[in-house]
Each structure stands twice: as C-alpha cells, then as structure tokens.
Motif scaffolding. Structure first.
Motif, PDB file in Angstrom:
ATOM      1  N   LEU A 220       0.820  -1.218   0.000  1.00 28.40           N
ATOM      2  CA  LEU A 220       0.000   0.000   0.000  1.00 28.40           C
ATOM      3  C   LEU A 220       0.852   1.267   0.000  1.00 28.40           C
ATOM      4  N   GLN A 221       2.151   1.116   0.243  1.00 29.86           N
ATOM      5  CA  GLN A 221       3.113   2.232   0.178  1.00 29.86           C
ATOM      6  C   GLN A 221       2.758   3.372   1.134  1.00 29.86           C
ATOM      7  N   VAL A 222       2.403   3.023   2.366  1.00 25.54           N
ATOM      8  CA  VAL A 222       2.059   4.045   3.352  1.00 25.54           C
ATOM      9  C   VAL A 222       3.313   4.689   3.931  1.00 25.54           C
ATOM     10  N   GLN A 223       3.141   5.892   4.451  1.00 25.41           N
ATOM     11  CA  GLN A 223       4.219   6.643   5.075  1.00 25.41           C
ATOM     12  C   GLN A 223       3.746   7.169   6.433  1.00 25.41           C
ATOM     13  N   PRO A 224       4.673   7.418   7.375  1.00 22.86           N
ATOM     14  CA  PRO A 224       4.289   8.011   8.659  1.00 22.86           C
ATOM     15  C   PRO A 224       3.551   9.330   8.442  1.00 22.86           C
ATOM     16  N   GLY A 225       2.489   9.547   9.207  1.00 22.99           N
ATOM     17  CA  GLY A 225       1.725  10.784   9.113  1.00 22.99           C
ATOM     18  C   GLY A 225       0.508  10.720   8.212  1.00 22.99           C
ATOM     19  N   MET A 226       0.379   9.647   7.439  1.00 21.46           N
ATOM     20  CA  MET A 226      -0.764   9.503   6.529  1.00 21.46           C
ATOM     21  C   MET A 226      -2.057   9.177   7.279  1.00 21.46           C
ATOM     22  N   SER A 340     -13.958   2.367  -2.158  1.00 21.49           N
ATOM     23  CA  SER A 340     -12.994   3.166  -2.924  1.00 21.49           C
ATOM     24  C   SER A 340     -13.305   4.657  -2.841  1.00 21.49           C
ATOM     25  N   ARG A 341     -14.525   4.999  -2.463  1.00 19.36           N
ATOM     26  CA  ARG A 341     -14.918   6.414  -2.370  1.00 19.36           C
ATOM     27  C   ARG A 341     -14.171   7.141  -1.257  1.00 19.36           C
ATOM     28  N   MET A 342     -13.579   6.391  -0.360  1.00 18.88           N
ATOM     29  CA  MET A 342     -12.845   7.021   0.744  1.00 18.88           C
ATOM     30  C   MET A 342     -11.467   7.524   0.308  1.00 18.88           C
ATOM     31  N   VAL A 343     -10.990   7.066  -0.848  1.00 27.49           N
ATOM     32  CA  VAL A 343      -9.670   7.481  -1.342  1.00 27.49           C
ATOM     33  C   VAL A 343      -9.745   8.908  -1.882  1.00 27.49           C
ATOM     34  N   LYS A 344      -8.845   9.763  -1.432  1.00 33.57           N
ATOM     35  CA  LYS A 344      -8.833  11.141  -1.934  1.00 33.57           C
ATOM     36  C   LYS A 344      -8.035  11.208  -3.246  1.00 33.57           C
ATOM     37  N   LYS A 345      -8.117  12.322  -3.945  1.00 34.45           N
ATOM     38  CA  LYS A 345      -7.372  12.503  -5.198  1.00 34.45           C
ATOM     39  C   LYS A 345      -5.876  12.350  -4.929  1.00 34.45           C
ATOM     40  N   GLY A 346      -5.221  11.540  -5.736  1.00 30.22           N
ATOM     41  CA  GLY A 346      -3.804  11.273  -5.542  1.00 30.22           C
ATOM     42  C   GLY A 346      -3.531  10.163  -4.552  1.00 30.22           C
ATOM     43  N   GLY A 347      -4.602   9.659  -3.929  1.00 28.87           N
ATOM     44  CA  GLY A 347      -4.455   8.587  -2.943  1.00 28.87           C
ATOM     45  C   GLY A 347      -4.357   7.212  -3.575  1.00 28.87           C
ATOM     46  N   LYS A 348      -3.998   6.225  -2.763  1.00 32.71           N
ATOM     47  CA  LYS A 348      -3.804   4.856  -3.257  1.00 32.71           C
ATOM     48  C   LYS A 348      -4.810   3.887  -2.647  1.00 32.71           C
ATOM     49  N   LEU A 349      -5.050   2.829  -3.386  1.00 31.66           N
ATOM     50  CA  LEU A 349      -5.977   1.775  -2.968  1.00 31.66           C
ATOM     51  C   LEU A 349      -5.350   0.426  -3.260  1.00 31.66           C
ATOM     52  N   VAL A 350      -5.388  -0.469  -2.278  1.00 34.61           N
ATOM     53  CA  VAL A 350      -4.970  -1.850  -2.521  1.00 34.61           C
ATOM     54  C   VAL A 350      -6.169  -2.761  -2.305  1.00 34.61           C
ATOM     55  N   TYR A 351      -6.442  -3.570  -3.325  1.00 36.86           N
ATOM     56  CA  TYR A 351      -7.462  -4.617  -3.235  1.00 36.86           C
ATOM     57  C   TYR A 351      -6.728  -5.946  -3.105  1.00 36.86           C
ATOM     58  N   ALA A 352      -7.029  -6.700  -2.049  1.00 37.63           N
ATOM     59  CA  ALA A 352      -6.318  -7.958  -1.800  1.00 37.63           C
ATOM     60  C   ALA A 352      -7.272  -9.066  -1.391  1.00 37.63           C
ATOM     61  N   THR A 353      -6.901 -10.298  -1.738  1.00 35.32           N
ATOM     62  CA  THR A 353      -7.649 -11.481  -1.279  1.00 35.32           C
ATOM     63  C   THR A 353      -6.657 -12.601  -0.968  1.00 35.32           C
ATOM     64  N   CYS A 354      -7.133 -13.593  -0.229  1.00 33.07           N
ATOM     65  CA  CYS A 354      -6.327 -14.799  -0.017  1.00 33.07           C
ATOM     66  C   CYS A 354      -6.898 -15.929  -0.877  1.00 33.07           C
ATOM     67  N   SER A 355      -7.186 -15.563  -2.124  1.00 29.41           N
ATOM     68  CA  SER A 355      -7.665 -16.521  -3.119  1.00 29.41           C
ATOM     69  C   SER A 355      -6.699 -16.538  -4.291  1.00 29.41           C
ATOM     70  N   ILE A 356      -6.706 -17.638  -5.038  1.00 27.06           N
ATOM     71  CA  ILE A 356      -5.875 -17.717  -6.245  1.00 27.06           C
ATOM     72  C   ILE A 356      -6.737 -17.764  -7.499  1.00 27.06           C
ATOM     73  N   LEU A 357      -8.040 -17.561  -7.353  1.00 22.62           N
ATOM     74  CA  LEU A 357      -8.951 -17.600  -8.494  1.00 22.62           C
ATOM     75  C   LEU A 357      -9.020 -16.241  -9.187  1.00 22.62           C
ATOM     76  N   LEU A 398      -3.911   0.426  -6.930  1.00 21.99           N
ATOM     77  CA  LEU A 398      -4.561   1.389  -7.812  1.00 21.99           C
ATOM     78  C   LEU A 398      -4.325   2.787  -7.261  1.00 21.99           C
ATOM     79  N   GLU A 399      -4.414   3.786  -8.140  1.00 19.70           N
ATOM     80  CA  GLU A 399      -4.236   5.169  -7.703  1.00 19.70           C
ATOM     81  C   GLU A 399      -5.372   6.030  -8.257  1.00 19.70           C
ATOM     82  N   ARG A 400      -5.907   6.900  -7.406  1.00 17.68           N
ATOM     83  CA  ARG A 400      -6.973   7.799  -7.859  1.00 17.68           C
ATOM     84  C   ARG A 400      -6.356   9.037  -8.494  1.00 17.68           C
ATOM     85  N   GLU A 401      -6.709   9.306  -9.742  1.00 19.87           N
ATOM     86  CA  GLU A 401      -6.124  10.421 -10.481  1.00 19.87           C
ATOM     87  C   GLU A 401      -6.934  11.701 -10.347  1.00 19.87           C
TER      88      GLU A 401
END
Length: 402
Positions: A220-226, A340-357, A398-401
C-alpha cells in the motif's frame, strides 16, 4: 510410533466435532490441546497434526475406507486406521482396529492417484472451478502445494524490536527461527512450537502472520503521518503491520462489520504498543460516507473463498459451497465500489484477497476500473503457493487520479 488411547480418543472426539457438529477445526484443536495438562510437546503435536491430517485428507480416506461420507464413531475409527496404515504406524490390538484390511488400504490408495479430486482430497465442484479458472497444469500444482502443512511464520513488530534481536530472544526460549528471503519482517520456525506461551509474544515483539500476508501492508506504500483506512480489518493483523510501517505516526482507521473482531484488535494493539488506530464498526453506509475523499491510502482485504489458504484452514474446503463463490464475487464488487470512495485525489488503494482464483482477483479489478475511470492501475502481484511455499494471495495497487 506407539499409539496411546487417550490421545487417539481425543482425535476421534475432535473429528466428530468437526465433521458432525460442523465446528471449526482451529477451535476444536485449541480445545483438544487443553484436554490433559500432563501432555508433553510430543503428545500435543500428535493430537494437532493427526486431526489436521485427517481433516485435510477426508475425502481420500473416506474413499479408501468405504465409509460413504457417514461419520459415525465406528467410521471415524476406520478413517483413523487408514491414516495410521498410510503413515506406516502399526495398529495396536484394540477392538476399533479389528479386521483392518491393511493390504487393501494400500491398494485403494494407489487406485485413488488416478483421479485428481480424490487424490488431492477436494470436492468435485472445486476441482471443476480450479481447472476452469487456472487450467489443468497450474491447478494441479497448486492443489499439491495447498495440501502441504502450513509453516509457522512470525512477523517482527518493528515498533518494539528488530529481527536479529528477536531471534536471539526466542533462542533463549528454545525457539529456533530463520529469516524468510525477500521478506524483511518474517521469521520461520524451524520446528513447530506454541509461540503464544513465550515471553516474547506477551511483550508484543511479534505476531503470527503468514509470509504472503505480510506483503500486503507494504504494497500500500504508506508513510508516517498519513491517514489510512483498513476497511475489512478483522482482528487486525494487517492493521498492526501498517502501524509499524507508519511508526505509530498518522492515523489508521480500522473498520469491520463485526464488533467482536475489532475488540480483539484492541487487545492486540495494546500488546503491540500501537496507539494510532481508531476502530469503527460498519453498522451502516454513513460510516463510509463520512470518510469520502479523505484517505491517503485505503486497504480492502476483501472477503473471499479462502482457496489460497487451504493448507492453513483445511476444513474450509468441506464447508465451502459452490453458490458461495457467486455470492462472494458480488460482495467483492460491491465493497470495492463503495469503499474506494474514501480514497482522496492522488491517494492509493490496494485490493487484496487470499484466493488464487482470477474471478476473485484480477477480473474484479478489471471490472472496477472500467466503471471507475478516476482510478488507474499501478501494479498487481499474484502469489501462488506452489512458487512461494506460503499462502496464496493476490493484491492490486490502484491510484486515484481525479
């Protein structure tokens, strides 16, 4: 190996609870290990591993024993006998094992190797789905990997200790570990032991977390202060990892629909020395709307089939039903669109699962991007058990543009 009555009876009682009372194997094993305080490490290991072995190979053993999916107490002993014979363990002169056809068991095992669903001990429908989505060759490889025993992997809590110091600390408690390649926070136990009884655990120096799962938070590439939102936080394994990466600076909002899971997170956070987490129960859509366009980063560790973690939860393949896949795919799409609506402009989103399908993973991301042009695809990662040796995972950044 010599079989002991009290240990074997504990295994049979546990299998009855799992197969007939539909209790979760993990909880049943946890209860079984508390049955007799006099048991040593070897006894406890026998009980836990035998239960998981028979649960994992339930269909194969059922076919060999001819018990026709009827798990009476007599039939559970037959499954146990199959397990023992295939392990090369001599059966004692007990009434439960009278007339056990040792030669026939070995012959039936050889016959079963020609049918993948029986050989790998999975439901027919799951085999069909796996072949359809991954192809014969890949699915066969993954099934073999998913039937291996899961290793115990620790995640070092870097808020309190570094990896080398933790290794020394654990060595004093007679627990040997080794580093995991390409994973700076992971330690693998060289021999399975109950790490929850250690002083290191009580001090919050580590969490138990599979090596694949440990790759999600850094992705997710987070940084301190985010300001970061963990939308499906559960008991908080990834939340705590995010907090350590952020050095306890900034804010993490951990959300889940189950208040009980967040209560567990609260306890774990206290032990880990994490104090930048705000917990919120998702009781309605207002909780999501209040955070619209406000997060620097959002993690959606989405509910899924769990097919990537069958080695860790072997009973789930017997509880999982084909119709659940359709339901969960619809839920994943809905969660991805809503959260995904919680992501602000320029923000990042990671979608993850513990599936291989793919239908739960890259297909969901592709569909989401088509209907949400404000997001762009950055990268994704597919972790297959056959290649990694760990759990199967998928993650997309993903990144919100705009």
């Amino acid at each position: 190996m010599r079989l002991h009555r009290n240990l074997c009876f504990t295994v049979i009682d546990s299998l009855n609870a799992i197969f007939n009372d539909e209790e979760y194997a993990g909880k049943v094993v946890e209860k079984a290990l508390k049955r007799d305080k006099r048991w040593g490490a070897r006894d406890r290991k026998f009980v836990a591993e035998t239960i998981y072995d028979i649960v994992r190979w339930k269909r194969l053993y059922n076919e060999i024993a001819g018990t026709k999916d009827h798990f009476t107490r007599d039939n559970l002993w037959k499954l146990f006998a199959v397990w023992a014979v295939l392990k090369g363990i001599e059966l004692p002169d007990w009434k439960y094992f009278e007339g056990t056809p040792v030669r026939r068991i070995k012959g039936k095992f050889d016959e079963a190797q020609s049918t993948r669903a029986i050989k790998e001990s999975i439901p027919d429908w799951m085999d069909e789905v796996g072949v359809k989505e991954l192809g014969e060759a890949v699915w066969s490889r993954e099934l073999t990997a998913l039937n291996l025993k899961a290793e115990v992997i620790l995640r070092v809590n870097t808020l309190k200790i570094d990896i080398a110091t933790l290794q020394k600390f654990l060595r004093k408690e007679e627990i040997e570990t080794e580093k995991v390649r390409d994973n700076p926070t992971a330690l693998r136990l060289t021999e399975r032991k109950n790490v929850f009884l250690t002083d290191a655990f009580k001090r919050g120096y580590f969490e138990v977390q599979d090596a694949s799962s440990q790759l999600v938070a850094p992705f997710l590439q987070v940084q301190p202060g985010m300001r970061v939102v963990d939308t499906c936080a559960g008991a908080g394994g990834k939340t705590l990892h995010l907090a350590s990466i952020m050095q306890n600076k900034g804010q993490i909002i951990a959300m889940d629909i189950y208040a009980g899971k967040l209560a567990q997170l609260k306890k774990r956070a206290k032990r880990a020395g994490v104090h930048n987490v705000d917990m919120r129960v998702i009781e309605n859509t207002k909780v999501i709307k209040k955070l619209k366009d406000s997060a620097d980063a959002v993690l959606i560790d989405a509910p899924c089939s769990g097919i990537g973690v069958l080695k860790r939860n072997p009973d789930s393949k017997w509880k999982l039903q084909p119709e659940f896949l359709d339901t969960i795919r619809a839920t994943q799409a809905e969660i991805l669109s809503s959260y995904s609506r919680m992501v602000k402009k320029g923000g990042k989103l990671v979608y993850a699962t513990c599936s291989i399908l793919p239908s739960e993973n890259q297909d969901q991301v592709t569909s989401f991007l088509k209907s949400h042009p404000e997001f762009k695809f950055v990268e994704d990662r597919k972790i297959l058990p056959s290649k990694s040796g760990f759990d199967g995972f998928y993650m997309a950044l993903l990144e919100r543009e705009n």
